[in-house]
Design a protein around this motif. Structure first.
Motif: not given
Length: 230
Positions: A126-154
């Protein structure tokens, strides 16, 4: 004995003075125009800042939750209806990249699934599907790792809490890794987990994130609730 200047000399002198006066006037006009332009820009900035400051603040860090007890949160979440008609099957994910990039994406996907769902296989998928859904959705990074680690520096603002709360530095070692990596490779090859459809958000049932009421609940997997944009 002083020499008198003739009419021609006086005319040349007057012409030079007139030319100098015109040049001075032009420089003064250009300077005034620059000052007026600068004042106009400053005024526009002040007006824009005032207007923006008057807008209601609706953006909050993604990991902020409404303060309440676990029991109260679960009771509140139970009142939110699940709209099954909005549960639509996600499209097969098409990975575009070479072998090294695919392996990196699989590792990011497996890491997110394991930290978010432990060794629960349904939860991992389920979590993996959400990550992949975000890759294809507007407002999110366009790579798997980009989605997973989005905002991780904060400290606040990360999309997946394990990337900014210190959990990632305490890498767990158990049997769940083998399954997570296997499921990640399958997901990147186009395997779809239909139980969460096109969900792009989820949370555990013992918390109420600030964004919950702006989305539509479409599924529940274990203790996790899944949402699509309204």
């Amino acid at each position: 004995m002083a020499q008198r200047r003739g009419p021609s000399t006086r005319r040349k002198s007057a012409t030079r003075r007139t030319g100098a006066s015109r040049r001075t006037a032009r420089r003064r006009t250009a300077s005034q125009r620059r000052w007026f332009l600068l004042l106009g820009v400053v005024a526009a900035v002040i007006v824009a800042a005032t207007w923006i400051g008057s807008l209601p603040l609706t953006v909050a860090p993604p990991n902020v939750a409404k303060p309440m007890s676990m029991a109260a949160a679960r009771a509140s979440n139970a009142k939110v209806p699940t709209v099954y008609s909005r549960l639509r099957r996600a499209a097969r994910f098409r990975f575009r990249g070479g072998p090294a990039a695919r392996e990196q994406a699989a590792e990011c996907l497996a890491t997110a699934a394991l930290y978010e769902a432990g060794d629960d296989r349904r939860g991992q998928r389920a979590v993996m599907q959400v990550v992949l859904n975000r890759v294809g959705a507007r407002g999110f990074p366009k790579t798997v790792c980009g989605v997973v680690y989005q905002g991780s520096s904060r400290i606040t603002g990360c999309q997946f809490s394990f990337t900014c709360d210190g959990s990632i530095r305490r890498r767990t070692i158990h049997a769940g890794w083998a399954n997570a990596r296997r499921e990640a490779r399958r997901a990147l090859s186009g395997r779809v987990y239909p139980e969460v459809g096109r969900a792009t958000h989820y949370h555990t049932d013992w918390m109420v994130p600030y964004w919950r009421d702006s989305l539509v609940k479409v599924a529940r997997i274990g203790t996790h609730l899944f949402y699509v944009r309204s």
